[in-house]
Motif scaffolding. Structure first.
Motif: not given
Length: 93
Positions: A22-25, A29-35, A90-93
């Motif tokens: 769940l943390r990986f997912l 998603i936070n880093q890329n904006g999609y799953s 992620v900082p800035g997101k």
């Protein structure tokens, strides 16, 4: 891992592998904006087959931590319940 992982498992009713997944997912998603796709998850987590990914996703769905949008690619969404696990932002997101 360690003590914090045990607390998450006890408090949220998940296995350590489910918490880690769940943390990986959420981080992906936070880093890329999609799953991630099942293939990306398989490769990034070093699994040999997608069946383990499928099992983890459906266990989290059954417990209300993720939601799947029907008829949509990359459709895994973290629910408000799932976001309480302590996801790193992620900082800035």
């Amino acid at each position: 891992d360690g003590i914090a992982e045990g607390i998450a498992v006890k408090e949220f009713g998940l296995t350590p592998k489910q918490v880690k997944f769940l943390r990986f997912l959420a981080n992906f998603i936070n880093q890329n904006g999609y799953s991630p796709s099942y293939e990306e998850m398989k490769q990034l987590l070093n699994y040999r087959s997608k069946s383990r990914i499928h099992a983890l996703i459906y266990a989290l769905k059954k417990r209300g931590y993720v939601r799947l949008l029907p008829y949509s690619w990359r459709s895994i969404m973290i629910t408000p319940k799932g976001s309480k696990i302590g996801i790193t932002r992620v900082p800035g997101k």
